[in-house]
Motif scaffolding. Structure first.
Motif, PDB file in Angstrom:
ATOM      1  N   THR A 614       0.811  -1.224   0.000  1.00 23.56           N
ATOM      2  CA  THR A 614       0.000   0.000   0.000  1.00 23.56           C
ATOM      3  C   THR A 614       0.840   1.267   0.000  1.00 23.56           C
ATOM      4  OG1 THR A 614      -0.107  -0.121   2.420  1.00 23.56           O
ATOM      5  CG2 THR A 614      -1.894  -1.165   1.188  1.00 23.56           C
ATOM      6  N   ASP A 615       2.117   1.168   0.371  1.00 23.92           N
ATOM      7  CA  ASP A 615       2.988   2.344   0.408  1.00 23.92           C
ATOM      8  C   ASP A 615       3.794   2.512  -0.876  1.00 23.92           C
ATOM      9  OD1 ASP A 615       2.136   2.858   3.007  1.00 23.92           O
ATOM     10  OD2 ASP A 615       3.707   1.598   3.885  1.00 23.92           O
ATOM     11  N   ALA A 616       3.442   1.779  -1.914  1.00 20.65           N
ATOM     12  CA  ALA A 616       4.177   1.874  -3.173  1.00 20.65           C
ATOM     13  C   ALA A 616       3.908   3.217  -3.836  1.00 20.65           C
ATOM     14  CB  ALA A 616       3.771   0.723  -4.109  1.00 20.65           C
ATOM     15  N   ALA A 617       4.753   3.528  -4.811  1.00 18.45           N
ATOM     16  CA  ALA A 617       4.612   4.793  -5.536  1.00 18.45           C
ATOM     17  C   ALA A 617       3.296   4.807  -6.302  1.00 18.45           C
ATOM     18  CB  ALA A 617       5.777   4.968  -6.496  1.00 18.45           C
ATOM     19  N   PRO A 618       2.751   5.990  -6.558  1.00 15.95           N
ATOM     20  CA  PRO A 618       1.502   6.077  -7.332  1.00 15.95           C
ATOM     21  C   PRO A 618       1.636   5.449  -8.711  1.00 15.95           C
ATOM     22  CG  PRO A 618       2.025   8.192  -6.305  1.00 15.95           C
ATOM     23  CD  PRO A 618       3.221   7.307  -6.106  1.00 15.95           C
ATOM     24  N   ILE A 619       0.518   4.992  -9.241  1.00 17.95           N
ATOM     25  CA  ILE A 619       0.509   4.403 -10.577  1.00 17.95           C
ATOM     26  C   ILE A 619       0.637   5.520 -11.606  1.00 17.95           C
ATOM     27  CG2 ILE A 619      -0.844   3.075 -12.238  1.00 17.95           C
ATOM     28  CD1 ILE A 619      -2.170   1.657  -9.897  1.00 17.95           C
ATOM     29  N   SER A 620       1.718   5.498 -12.352  1.00 25.79           N
ATOM     30  CA  SER A 620       1.942   6.550 -13.349  1.00 25.79           C
ATOM     31  C   SER A 620       1.186   6.285 -14.635  1.00 25.79           C
ATOM     32  CB  SER A 620       3.437   6.666 -13.648  1.00 25.79           C
ATOM     33  OG  SER A 620       3.940   5.422 -14.124  1.00 25.79           O
ATOM     34  N   ALA A 621       0.774   5.037 -14.846  1.00 24.87           N
ATOM     35  CA  ALA A 621       0.135   4.666 -16.101  1.00 24.87           C
ATOM     36  C   ALA A 621      -1.296   5.191 -16.165  1.00 24.87           C
ATOM     37  CB  ALA A 621       0.151   3.146 -16.263  1.00 24.87           C
ATOM     38  N   VAL A 622      -1.808   5.252 -17.388  1.00 17.89           N
ATOM     39  CA  VAL A 622      -3.182   5.693 -17.660  1.00 17.89           C
ATOM     40  C   VAL A 622      -3.875   4.597 -18.456  1.00 17.89           C
ATOM     41  CG1 VAL A 622      -4.616   7.407 -18.832  1.00 17.89           C
ATOM     42  CG2 VAL A 622      -2.530   8.129 -17.648  1.00 17.89           C
ATOM     43  N   PHE A 623      -5.112   4.272 -18.062  1.00 21.80           N
ATOM     44  CA  PHE A 623      -5.890   3.258 -18.766  1.00 21.80           C
ATOM     45  C   PHE A 623      -6.751   3.958 -19.810  1.00 21.80           C
ATOM     46  CE2 PHE A 623      -9.536   0.344 -19.242  1.00 21.80           C
ATOM     47  CZ  PHE A 623      -8.861  -0.833 -19.545  1.00 21.80           C
ATOM     48  N   LYS A 624      -6.433   3.735 -21.086  1.00 21.42           N
ATOM     49  CA  LYS A 624      -7.105   4.441 -22.168  1.00 21.42           C
ATOM     50  C   LYS A 624      -8.099   3.536 -22.884  1.00 21.42           C
ATOM     51  CE  LYS A 624      -3.274   7.601 -23.323  1.00 21.42           C
ATOM     52  NZ  LYS A 624      -2.361   8.042 -24.409  1.00 21.42           N
ATOM     53  N   THR A 625      -9.265   4.075 -23.182  1.00 18.25           N
ATOM     54  CA  THR A 625     -10.242   3.402 -24.027  1.00 18.25           C
ATOM     55  C   THR A 625     -10.704   4.377 -25.099  1.00 18.25           C
ATOM     56  OG1 THR A 625     -12.042   4.029 -22.522  1.00 18.25           O
ATOM     57  CG2 THR A 625     -11.054   1.852 -22.209  1.00 18.25           C
ATOM     58  N   GLY A 626     -11.104   3.833 -26.237  1.00 22.99           N
ATOM     59  CA  GLY A 626     -11.594   4.671 -27.322  1.00 22.99           C
ATOM     60  C   GLY A 626     -10.530   5.166 -28.270  1.00 22.99           C
ATOM     61  N   TYR A 627      -9.268   4.871 -28.012  1.00 27.99           N
ATOM     62  CA  TYR A 627      -8.183   5.315 -28.893  1.00 27.99           C
ATOM     63  C   TYR A 627      -7.824   4.251 -29.922  1.00 27.99           C
ATOM     64  CZ  TYR A 627      -7.405   9.051 -25.500  1.00 27.99           C
ATOM     65  OH  TYR A 627      -7.564  10.136 -24.673  1.00 27.99           O
ATOM     66  N   ALA A 628      -8.209   3.009 -29.672  1.00 29.15           N
ATOM     67  CA  ALA A 628      -7.920   1.907 -30.580  1.00 29.15           C
ATOM     68  C   ALA A 628      -9.036   0.874 -30.408  1.00 29.15           C
ATOM     69  CB  ALA A 628      -6.548   1.300 -30.288  1.00 29.15           C
ATOM     70  N   GLU A 629      -8.891  -0.252 -31.062  1.00 32.62           N
ATOM     71  CA  GLU A 629      -9.916  -1.286 -30.982  1.00 32.62           C
ATOM     72  C   GLU A 629     -10.089  -1.790 -29.555  1.00 32.62           C
ATOM     73  OE1 GLU A 629     -12.945  -3.720 -32.284  1.00 32.62           O
ATOM     74  OE2 GLU A 629     -11.885  -2.123 -33.345  1.00 32.62           O
ATOM     75  N   GLY A 630      -8.985  -1.916 -28.828  1.00 31.03           N
ATOM     76  CA  GLY A 630      -9.026  -2.352 -27.437  1.00 31.03           C
ATOM     77  C   GLY A 630      -8.402  -1.319 -26.527  1.00 31.03           C
ATOM     78  N   PRO A 631      -8.458  -1.530 -25.219  1.00 31.67           N
ATOM     79  CA  PRO A 631      -7.867  -0.583 -24.272  1.00 31.67           C
ATOM     80  C   PRO A 631      -6.345  -0.599 -24.322  1.00 31.67           C
ATOM     81  CG  PRO A 631      -8.685  -2.516 -23.117  1.00 31.67           C
ATOM     82  CD  PRO A 631      -9.120  -2.651 -24.542  1.00 31.67           C
ATOM     83  N   ILE A 632      -5.761   0.468 -23.782  1.00 27.58           N
ATOM     84  CA  ILE A 632      -4.300   0.615 -23.749  1.00 27.58           C
ATOM     85  C   ILE A 632      -3.905   1.058 -22.347  1.00 27.58           C
ATOM     86  CG2 ILE A 632      -2.285   1.780 -24.702  1.00 27.58           C
ATOM     87  CD1 ILE A 632      -3.965   2.391 -27.199  1.00 27.58           C
ATOM     88  N   LEU A 633      -2.995   0.312 -21.728  1.00 25.96           N
ATOM     89  CA  LEU A 633      -2.371   0.771 -20.490  1.00 25.96           C
ATOM     90  C   LEU A 633      -1.135   1.561 -20.905  1.00 25.96           C
ATOM     91  CD1 LEU A 633      -2.390   0.679 -17.362  1.00 25.96           C
ATOM     92  CD2 LEU A 633      -0.869  -1.294 -17.535  1.00 25.96           C
ATOM     93  N   SER A 634      -1.213   2.879 -20.806  1.00 24.22           N
ATOM     94  CA  SER A 634      -0.207   3.757 -21.397  1.00 24.22           C
ATOM     95  C   SER A 634       0.623   4.447 -20.322  1.00 24.22           C
ATOM     96  CB  SER A 634      -0.895   4.810 -22.271  1.00 24.22           C
ATOM     97  OG  SER A 634       0.027   5.717 -22.807  1.00 24.22           O
ATOM     98  N   GLY A 635       1.919   4.593 -20.614  1.00 26.91           N
ATOM     99  CA  GLY A 635       2.793   5.388 -19.749  1.00 26.91           C
ATOM    100  C   GLY A 635       3.272   4.689 -18.497  1.00 26.91           C
ATOM    101  N   MET A 636       3.392   3.372 -18.528  1.00 27.65           N
ATOM    102  CA  MET A 636       3.904   2.656 -17.360  1.00 27.65           C
ATOM    103  C   MET A 636       5.423   2.768 -17.332  1.00 27.65           C
ATOM    104  SD  MET A 636       3.499  -1.312 -16.166  1.00 27.65           S
ATOM    105  CE  MET A 636       4.897  -1.842 -17.150  1.00 27.65           C
ATOM    106  N   ILE A 637       5.939   3.332 -16.272  1.00 28.12           N
ATOM    107  CA  ILE A 637       7.378   3.597 -16.152  1.00 28.12           C
ATOM    108  C   ILE A 637       8.062   2.426 -15.459  1.00 28.12           C
ATOM    109  CG2 ILE A 637       9.123   5.129 -15.185  1.00 28.12           C
ATOM    110  CD1 ILE A 637       7.064   7.380 -15.321  1.00 28.12           C
ATOM    111  N   VAL A 638       9.140   1.942 -16.061  1.00 24.51           N
ATOM    112  CA  VAL A 638      10.003   0.932 -15.457  1.00 24.51           C
ATOM    113  C   VAL A 638      11.373   1.561 -15.277  1.00 24.51           C
ATOM    114  CG1 VAL A 638      10.990  -1.374 -15.651  1.00 24.51           C
ATOM    115  CG2 VAL A 638       8.709  -0.917 -16.579  1.00 24.51           C
ATOM    116  N   GLY A 639      11.815   1.678 -14.039  1.00 28.26           N
ATOM    117  CA  GLY A 639      13.062   2.355 -13.741  1.00 28.26           C
ATOM    118  C   GLY A 639      14.289   1.570 -14.171  1.00 28.26           C
ATOM    119  N   SER A 640      15.436   2.225 -14.069  1.00 27.14           N
ATOM    120  CA  SER A 640      16.693   1.609 -14.479  1.00 27.14           C
ATOM    121  C   SER A 640      17.003   0.385 -13.640  1.00 27.14           C
ATOM    122  CB  SER A 640      17.834   2.623 -14.341  1.00 27.14           C
ATOM    123  OG  SER A 640      17.588   3.748 -15.151  1.00 27.14           O
ATOM    124  N   ASN A 641      17.368  -0.712 -14.324  1.00 33.82           N
ATOM    125  CA  ASN A 641      17.745  -1.973 -13.676  1.00 33.82           C
ATOM    126  C   ASN A 641      16.665  -2.432 -12.694  1.00 33.82           C
ATOM    127  OD1 ASN A 641      20.268  -2.318 -14.975  1.00 33.82           O
ATOM    128  ND2 ASN A 641      21.143  -0.754 -13.619  1.00 33.82           N
TER     129      ASN A 641
END
Length: 802
Positions: A614-641
């Motif tokens: 529960t103390d993890a960093a906020p979710i940076s990603a955005v769940f998009k619908t309506g931009y393509a045929e299916g949904p897109i989980l966009s902008g998920m950040i994966v840090g170095s190593n």
């Protein structure tokens, strides 16, 4: 001399800008965006699905995906932009101050909410109904809490936004689910709102106990309120998990969109209960894409058999019900009533004692109940045993007993209703296993082997009614979970497998040998034969570059930027169903910070990054619908190593069904070949049998040869390549008595999900769980007795606060 400070400044500039290598949080603050003029827009109250436009019946179930709608109108000009939506929970009034905590978009993001976004185009002056999908994360509060929906329109033409406001909704309890009525006459179903199977019977003194008493939240959307728009029902099964029962009355088939019909069929196959009421409902469903669900295919209308109806009343009356004789007289004394005639589908059962008026059949793990007569007829609804009949025959819930008990303060006696369970024990309140039969293995299955590997979360418990289903204290059954037994087993496996695969030493020595061989003798001989030995030196850099490219390809590494993607999946399918539920757990690793997009090719999908506590960093990603045929989980950040895991689910078309025929043949009608397949069945006494199938090609039939086996013998007979999840699924303590299942594996990664940027090292394993046979339904039993005459079902609104 001046050139050295200039050179130093140029070299230092990248350090000032930074590379975002360690940044993992979004920098957007949704609470401080510049606001558009409030007079430019008119916004209504958002409504979560399913709904019927009544605030009192709407609610949000934590831990579940759902579809919602936002009404929005642009007053002065055509507007184009995006609708950003958030859903979350806020703690109720504190005991000290009595004040309700306020909602904040920024605070919600910090607590695990994720932005859902969809494009919006609003012509001037036209009211726009904008539907979107969102998820309410689970948060535990000791006291009461509210769920909120917050929407914000962000203009793409100006750097401004308009907030529609944050609206509170009732937080549904773990055992509380929606009961959806599909009808053109919703006024007929007001009785369901106050039935004792909807809410527990309680006296005024019990309202302060703070105990959950609601079993079903009845909603009856009317087509007249929404035409020409579709009914407020989700178009994917993943957003139907908050619903337990659908009562189809007289809704025409065209009232549901094709996607809504598909979602409803998927939901039934995974445990939903569909009640088909009489001639009008049977005729509507028979003309729709749901016709295969019907137990009885209608061929015409006939006159209701009075003797059959009398048999139903007499057999399903609660003892001491004085109204049964009156109802029989009502049947015989009035004009004829309509019933339906039809052809029973294979596997259809007649409910005992119903006079052949109530039939049912299994559809996957779901149940379809169909009546030949109108279940809202006066000869039934004015019957005192009617609620008992609905509770037992239609909903298949345990019988109830109503006993007078002494009040705690000694001021008198009160009535206490308890559930009489099949094993003879009693329970005061219903748990989720008694109110819904919807199950998804990746979310709800109990795998006892997991207890030996990982510890279950404190919010999960096992129900005494269903030892093979895990119940969450907040979301109940069917909720999105990163901590279910299947998910925790996948996550533990991925932690040991994810990352970059370092090439072994043989590749180094082999590459060095090839390089030296090409560089010296081969290079020398070629140019010696050409008579241009002096050109051999010009070939050295070409050989070096080519060798570097070859080594990078062999090692599957990007020079200076390595990525890997490791995926474990569970493909669950029901007997005779050509659509499966696919769960993927994907671990993504890269050497430098990157932003990823996860896109799906069909609308029936959902995805969330897995948070580490529960103390993890906020979710940076955005769940998009309506931009393509299916949904897109966009902008998920994966840090170095770093390794970050994604939980994704989607409905997957198999091109056919898996089934077990009565003659013992396993039919693989799908277009997928299965590897290391085994079929396990367990009889009602708990004895196990196994049939090792091995490879099972698509579009094939295989004769099974079962043999008795213990857990140890089953484990020894399995292929060495079977992973821990597959071995857990074939254990006897994970299989319900009277059921049979196939466990296998498909080769390669299944299509339908694309991760961008792509990885150079990709590993994928998908386990197949096919339910081939099921435990028999419990026999319905009428209530032990009726409530006392001075007791009625009370709602919170019935009480007047001083």
């Amino acid at each position: 001399m001046p050139r050295f400070p200039l050179l130093f400044a140029v070299l230092s500039f990248p350090l000032i800008v930074g590379c975002d290598g360690c940044r993992t949080e979004s920098t957007v603050n949704p609470d401080v965006d510049s606001e558009l003029n409030a007079e430019d827009f008119v916004a209504g109250r958002p409504m979560p699905y399913p709904t019927d436009e009544k605030i009192t019946t709407s609610g949000i179930k934590p831990g579940h995906w759902f579809t919602a709608v936002q009404s929005l109108k642009s007053n002065n000009s055509d507007s184009r932009g995006d609708l950003n939506s958030l859903s979350g929970m806020v703690e109720g009034p504190s005991l000290q101050s009595g004040k309700q905590a306020s909602w904040s978009d920024t605070q919600a993001l910090r607590r695990g909410s994720m932005i859902s976004r969809r494009p919006v185009v609003m012509p001037r002056g036209q009211n726009k109904e904008i539907d979107y999908r969102t998820y309410t994360p689970k948060r535990f509060f000791e006291g009461k809490a509210k769920c909120y929906l917050s929407n914000r329109f962000v203009s793409s033409e100006r750097a401004e936004s308009f907030s529609t406001g944050a609206y509170p909704f009732t937080r549904m309890a773990a055992a509380e689910y929606f009961f959806v009525v599909l009808t053109q006459r919703p006024e007929r179903f007001t009785r369901f709102q106050v039935s004792d199977w909807t809410r527990a019977i309680r006296d005024e003194t019990s309202f302060d106990m703070g105990e959950p008493v609601i079993n079903y939240r009845v909603v009856a959307p009317s087509p007249e309120d929404y035409y020409p728009l579709p009914l407020p029902l989700a178009e994917t099964m993943l957003d139907w998990t908050n619903t337990a029962v659908v009562f189809w009355d007289d809704l025409p088939p065209e009232a549901l969109t094709p996607r809504q019909q598909t979602a409803l069929a998927d939901w039934v196959h995974y445990g939903g209960q569909l009640i088909v009421n009489g001639a009008a409902a049977a005729d509507s469903i028979n003309k729709s894409g749901l016709a295969d669900l019907l137990p009885l295919r209608p061929t015409g209308n006939i006159e209701l058999d009075v003797d059959a109806a009398t048999e139903l009343l007499l057999n399903w009356q609660v003892p001491e019900d004085s109204s049964t004789d009156q109802q029989v007289a009502l049947l015989k004394g009035r004009e004829s009533r309509v019933a339906i005639d039809g052809v029973a589908i294979a596997g259809t059962d007649v409910i005992d004692g119903s006079g052949n008026l109530i039939v049912s059949r299994r559809a996957g793990s779901g149940r379809v109940v169909q009546s030949r007569c109108d279940l809202l007829s006066d000869w039934l609804t004015s019957w005192k045993s009617y609620d008992s009949f609905v509770n037992s025959v239609l909903l298949l819930r345990p019988a109830r007993r109503c006993d007078p008990v002494q009040k705690v303060d000694g001021s008198g006696r009160m009535n206490l209703r308890t559930y009489v369970l099949p094993n003879g024990s009693e329970k005061v309140f219903a748990d989720p296993t008694m109110n819904t039969r919807f199950r998804i293995a990746a979310r709800d299955a109990v795998l006892p082997i997991v207890a030996e590997v990982v510890k279950r979360p404190s919010t999960a418990f096992l129900s005494g009614q269903d030892a093979y289903t895990q119940v969450d204290t907040l979301s109940g059954i069917g909720g999105w979970s990163d901590s279910s037994d299947v998910m925790r087993l996948c996550r533990e496996t991925l932690r040991s497998k994810a990352g970059i695969e370092i090439p072994d030493s043989s590749l180094v020595f082999r590459s060095l040998g090839y390089y030296l061989c090409l560089l010296i003798p081969v290079n020398y001989l070629i140019f010696r034969m050409l008579g241009k030995l002096e050109y051999a030196w010009l070939a050295v850099p070409v050989i070096a570059i080519g060798g570097a490219i070859w080594v990078a390809r062999e090692a599957r590494l990007d020079i200076g930027f390595a990525r890997s993607q490791t995926e474990l999946g569970l493909l669950e399918t029901q007997a005779g169903c050509d659509r499966a539920h696919l769960t993927r757990v994907t671990a993504i690793y890269n050497s430098l910070s990157s932003t990823y997009d996860i896109a799906f090719d069909t609308p029936g999908a959902a995805a969330l990054p897995i948070r580490q506590g529960t103390d993890a960093a906020p979710i940076s990603a955005v769940f998009k619908t309506g931009y393509a045929e299916g949904p897109i989980l966009s902008g998920m950040i994966v840090g170095s190593n770093q390794i970050r895991m994604v939980h994704a689910e989607q409905m997957f078309s198999l091109g056919g069904a898996l089934s077990l025929e009565a003659n013992g043949n396993l039919v693989n009608g799908t277009d997928r070949e299965l590897f290391d397949a085994v079929v396990i069945r367990k009889d009602p006494l708990g004895e196990m049998e196994i049939a090792n199938v091995g490879p099972c090609p698509g579009q094939s039939s295989t004769k099974l040869r079962f043999r008795p086996a213990t857990d140890e013998e089953i484990g020894e007979s399995l292929s060495e390549e079977m992973n821990l999840l597959e071995r857990a699924l074939v254990r006897g303590d994970a299989i319900a008595p009277g059921s049979a299942r196939l466990v296998a594996r498909v080769g390669g990664s299944l299509p339908g999900m694309t991760i961008t940027p792509s990885a150079t090292q990709v590993s994928s394993t998908t386990t197949v769980l096919a339910h081939l046979d099921y435990s028999p339904w419990p026999s319905p039993v009428p209530d032990v007795n009726l409530p006392k005459a001075d007791i009625r079902v009370l709602k919170d609104s019935d009480l007047k606060t001083p």
